[in-house]
Design a protein around this motif. Structure first.
Motif, PDB file in Angstrom:
ATOM      1  N   GLU A  25     -43.832  39.864  -0.398  1.00 21.31           N
ATOM      2  CA  GLU A  25     -43.956  40.596   0.887  1.00 21.31           C
ATOM      3  C   GLU A  25     -44.886  41.734   0.977  1.00 21.31           C
ATOM      4  O   GLU A  25     -45.620  42.090   1.753  1.00 21.31           O
ATOM      5  N   ILE A  26     -44.942  42.446  -0.376  1.00 20.79           N
ATOM      6  CA  ILE A  26     -45.735  43.580  -0.389  1.00 20.79           C
ATOM      7  C   ILE A  26     -47.019  43.181  -0.275  1.00 20.79           C
ATOM      8  O   ILE A  26     -48.156  43.732   0.262  1.00 20.79           O
ATOM      9  N   ARG A  27     -47.291  42.003  -1.283  1.00 19.00           N
ATOM     10  CA  ARG A  27     -48.825  41.619  -1.073  1.00 19.00           C
ATOM     11  C   ARG A  27     -49.330  41.314   0.154  1.00 19.00           C
ATOM     12  O   ARG A  27     -50.387  41.545   0.738  1.00 19.00           O
ATOM     13  N   PHE A  29     -48.209  42.138   2.909  1.00 18.33           N
ATOM     14  CA  PHE A  29     -48.225  43.353   3.782  1.00 18.33           C
ATOM     15  C   PHE A  29     -49.736  43.821   3.421  1.00 18.33           C
ATOM     16  O   PHE A  29     -50.482  44.141   4.585  1.00 18.33           O
ATOM     17  N   LEU A  30     -50.053  44.216   2.409  1.00 16.25           N
ATOM     18  CA  LEU A  30     -51.378  45.159   2.093  1.00 16.25           C
ATOM     19  C   LEU A  30     -52.341  44.131   2.466  1.00 16.25           C
ATOM     20  O   LEU A  30     -53.335  44.592   2.705  1.00 16.25           O
ATOM     21  N   GLN A  31     -52.231  42.765   2.184  1.00 21.22           N
ATOM     22  CA  GLN A  31     -53.320  42.013   2.453  1.00 21.22           C
ATOM     23  C   GLN A  31     -53.704  42.156   4.192  1.00 21.22           C
ATOM     24  O   GLN A  31     -54.816  41.923   4.474  1.00 21.22           O
ATOM     25  N   ARG A  33     -53.589  44.354   5.961  1.00 23.27           N
ATOM     26  CA  ARG A  33     -53.981  45.635   6.421  1.00 23.27           C
ATOM     27  C   ARG A  33     -55.490  45.676   6.726  1.00 23.27           C
ATOM     28  O   ARG A  33     -56.146  46.780   7.263  1.00 23.27           O
ATOM     29  N   GLY A  34     -56.314  44.533   6.353  1.00 22.05           N
ATOM     30  CA  GLY A  34     -57.838  44.617   6.443  1.00 22.05           C
ATOM     31  C   GLY A  34     -58.488  45.570   5.683  1.00 22.05           C
ATOM     32  O   GLY A  34     -57.728  46.135   4.786  1.00 22.05           O
ATOM     33  N   ASN A  35     -59.776  45.735   5.870  1.00 27.04           N
ATOM     34  CA  ASN A  35     -60.611  46.352   4.839  1.00 27.04           C
ATOM     35  C   ASN A  35     -60.681  47.886   5.351  1.00 27.04           C
ATOM     36  O   ASN A  35     -61.251  48.757   5.014  1.00 27.04           O
TER      37      ASN A  35
ATOM     38  N   SER B  78     -64.276  45.112   0.528  1.00 27.51           N
ATOM     39  CA  SER B  78     -64.410  46.661   0.348  1.00 27.51           C
ATOM     40  C   SER B  78     -63.679  47.144  -0.718  1.00 27.51           C
ATOM     41  O   SER B  78     -62.817  46.769  -1.122  1.00 27.51           O
ATOM     42  N   GLU B  81     -60.039  47.330  -0.374  1.00 25.77           N
ATOM     43  CA  GLU B  81     -59.130  46.072  -0.513  1.00 25.77           C
ATOM     44  C   GLU B  81     -59.108  45.991  -2.119  1.00 25.77           C
ATOM     45  O   GLU B  81     -58.041  45.483  -2.330  1.00 25.77           O
ATOM     46  N   ARG B  84     -56.359  47.840  -3.762  1.00 20.72           N
ATOM     47  CA  ARG B  84     -54.998  47.380  -3.242  1.00 20.72           C
ATOM     48  C   ARG B  84     -54.711  46.503  -4.234  1.00 20.72           C
ATOM     49  O   ARG B  84     -53.320  46.189  -4.462  1.00 20.72           O
ATOM     50  N   PHE B 114     -46.543  51.464   5.063  1.00 18.45           N
ATOM     51  CA  PHE B 114     -45.265  50.600   5.090  1.00 18.45           C
ATOM     52  C   PHE B 114     -43.958  51.502   5.160  1.00 18.45           C
ATOM     53  O   PHE B 114     -43.691  52.636   4.395  1.00 18.45           O
ATOM     54  N   MET B 119     -36.418  48.551   1.791  1.00 22.20           N
ATOM     55  CA  MET B 119     -37.531  47.964   0.618  1.00 22.20           C
ATOM     56  C   MET B 119     -38.029  48.940   0.018  1.00 22.20           C
ATOM     57  O   MET B 119     -38.455  48.743  -1.283  1.00 22.20           O
ATOM     58  N   VAL B 165     -47.293  48.982  -5.970  1.00 20.87           N
ATOM     59  CA  VAL B 165     -48.197  48.166  -4.984  1.00 20.87           C
ATOM     60  C   VAL B 165     -48.066  46.723  -5.264  1.00 20.87           C
ATOM     61  O   VAL B 165     -48.651  45.711  -4.555  1.00 20.87           O
TER      62      VAL B 165
END
Lengths: 365, 252
Positions: A25-27, A29-31, A33-35, B78, B81, B84, B114, B119, B165
């Protein structure tokens, strides 16, 4: 032949799997987020706008000063800053006579520079001493209060300094301090030996009438006003020197003073010069306290005890009474000149730092 | 789970200094890959190219391609990204000194917005357990500053921060070189356990360390990759004379 380095084979024992619900889920969520490129660009643009505002303000001030000082610029030109008329009666140089339309600014330039130099000469050694004491040898219980008091000095409004100077400092200088300087500088043997330098005797640095008011008093007030600035900034940069630098010097058998010299002052020198420049900037521009003790006479005398005037204080004293266009414009041109003097002094100081540190190894911290 | 990295014709410069020359190297997924070589050989620059950290230096330049999973990180993404997805642990522990341990560990998630409290708690506990720090700090997670820990604990906290992360790749630039042997061995055990879940690239000066934690080892010299093979082969029967000289201590 290679000596055997034991290679640990992966025993293949599985560790607790991380593919719990939380991880993926974290991955996701982070993906999602856009750039963030747009946000970054907006931020950059906003910051540039802020920085650009400074340029605009400075440019506007300069343009306005130049426009408003056109009448004197056209009438007197560059000689505004060094010419003078001669008084037909007293045969003395006449620089500034609003009634008769004489406007030459040299005494104000002179007064500003001389009072600032006096201030630096007194304040720099004092504030270095304060800073060294506070960072290197002050007992802990005193450090906080002393540092706080030093910074408190900077918070006192300049008109309060002026009042204090008029009622306390000026009489003190007149009764107790100036006589000492006068007896030293006017000692007969000094006058005889070095009279030709025009530093001693009746036409020397401490000759003439002891009024109390004057350039010296103004310089002393300025020194007290810039001391907290230089002291607290110097303290800050000296505190920032890593402790390991002091230990390196101590381990070589350095005494306390030697440690301070090679490990602390050397590392902090750029910051120290910076703080002195800031103090000088304050001294050059200080208006109220100077106007109250300098005596407000547009003249140039060798004696520091004589009255004078500075660029900032002449503007403050006269702008409300400036009835003629020429008078007003002359004051504005002095303002422009004060602006330029500050820029030039800052530039020179930077050049000095550059020249001193050129080729030197980089600063620590 | 981690993903593999495919590095093709990677060149990097610092100013006019050509620090990496034509590097081609496949990093296998879910394994630890060690990079060894003398100081200044380019191995740190190499890992910094894998999360586009190299280019944060204004005089630095990179050409070539780095594919992480199915993404070319220099063409399709970018830097934000990329970072992350690719975690990094530095040589010296760099905790945020004004944040508590808890906030340090979840800082990567919080800065991305987040907000799910429950969580976050889970993630912090999981990451700290993974980095073998949980039992030592669980009682003052929110009381103590991250900087109040010992050096070894700080470094494990930084590893937890990188793991929070859930990155696909974990880069480690001499993660144990500033630590004592006990902390070092804890970090090594950690890497050994983490590599089944993450792709790990570790730079090290310590050849025993490379042998202990990594399946694959690359030997760098003067900005070039001299040899890349299984750790076992590199340390028992290297194909290149220079590799043999280095690991037997004849230079470097």
């Amino acid at each position: 032949m290679v000596p055997p380095i034991p290679v640990r084979e992966n025993d293949g024992a599985a560790v607790e799997p991380s593919t719990s619900a939380g991880a993926s889920e974290i991955r996701k969520f982070l993906q999602s987020r856009g750039n963030s490129a747009l946000a970054d660009q907006t931020f950059k643009g906003l910051m540039m706008l802020c920085a650009f505002c400074i340029f605009v303000v400075v440019a506007l001030i300069v343009v306005e000063l130049i426009l408003q000082s056109q009448p004197t610029l056209q009438k007197f030109g560059l000689p505004f800053f060094f010419k003078y008329n001669v008084d037909p009666v007293t045969k003395m140089p006449l620089f500034w006579d609003p009634v008769n339309g004489t406007f030459y600014a040299l005494p104000f330039l002179y007064g500003t520079l001389v009072t600032s130099l006096i201030a630096l000469a007194i304040a720099v050694p004092l504030s270095l001493g304060v800073a060294i004491f506070l960072t290197e040898m002050c007992p802990k219980f005193l450090r906080g209060p002393l540092a706080f008091l030093t910074e408190l000095l900077a918070a006192i409004p300049s008109v309060v300094y002026g009042l204090w100077a008029v009622f306390v400092l000026v009489p003190l200088l007149r009764e107790h301090v100036n006589p000492v300087f006068m007896s030293v500088f006017n000692a007969p043997w000094l006058v005889k030996a070095f009279g030709w330098t025009h530093l001693f005797g009746d036409d020397g640095l401490f000759g003439g009438v002891n009024l109390g008011l004057g350039m010296f008093a103004a310089g002393v007030v300025l020194a007290i006003m810039i001391l907290p600035i230089i002291a607290s900034l110097t303290r800050e940069v000296m505190t920032a020197v890593p402790h390991s630098q002091r230990e390196a010097a101590l381990a070589l058998g350095a005494t306390r003073w030697e440690t301070i010299r090679i490990a602390v002052l050397r590392n902090a020198r750029i910051g120290i010069v910076g703080s002195i420049i800031l103090g000088l900037g304050r001294a050059l521009g200080e208006t109220m306290a100077v106007a109250m003790v300098i005596g407000n006479t547009p003249q140039i005398q060798m004696s520091l005890l004589s009255t004078g005037n500075s660029m900032a204080s002449v503007i403050a004293n006269e702008f409300s009474e400036a009835t003629s266009d020429l008078h007003r414009s002359a004051l504005i041109e002095i303002g422009l000149a004060l602006f330029l003097v500050t820029i030039i002094v800052n530039g020179l100081a930077r050049l000095l730092v550059w020249a001193v540190t050129r080729g030197a190894p980089a600063r620590v911290n | 789970m981690g993903v593999g990295i495919e590095v093709t014709n990677l060149n990097a410069w610092y100013g006019t200094n050509h620090t990496l020359q034509d590097i081609n190297l496949p990093v296998p997924a879910n394994h630890a890959t060690a990079l060894i070589g003398p100081s200044g050989c380019g191995k740190s620059t190499f890992v910094r190219c894998l999360n586009r950290m190299h280019e944060t230096n204004p005089v630095a330049r990179v050409t070539g391609s780095v594919r992480i999973g199915d993404q070319d990180i220099y063409a399709d993404a970018s830097p934000v990204e990329v970072r992350r997805r690719v975690g990094m642990v530095f040589q010296r522990p760099n905790p945020f000194p004004t944040m508590s341990i808890y906030d340090n560990v979840c800082s990567g998630l919080k800065l991305n917005g987040f907000r799910n409290r429950k969580m976050l708690d889970e993630v912090v506990e999981r990451s700290l357990r993974q980095s073998a720090l949980w039992d030592e700090v669980k009682d003052d997670l929110k009381k103590k500053s991250g900087a109040s820990l010992s050096g070894g604990q700080q470094q494990r906290m930084c590893i937890a921060r990188a793991l929070a992360v859930d990155p696909e790749v974990l880069l480690m630039d001499e993660p144990a070189s500033a630590l004592d042997p006990v902390s070092t061995s804890k970090i090594e055990d950690l890497i050994f356990e983490l590599k089944s879940q993450y792709t790990i690239v570790i730079v090290t000066h310590n050849m025993q360390q490379a042998a202990r934690v990594a399946e694959k080892t690359g030997f760098f010299l003067n900005g070039r990759l001299v040899e890349f093979d299984s750790t076992h082969k590199i340390f028992t029967n290297p194909s290149d004379k220079r590799t043999e000289d280095y690991i037997t201590g004849r230079f470097g």
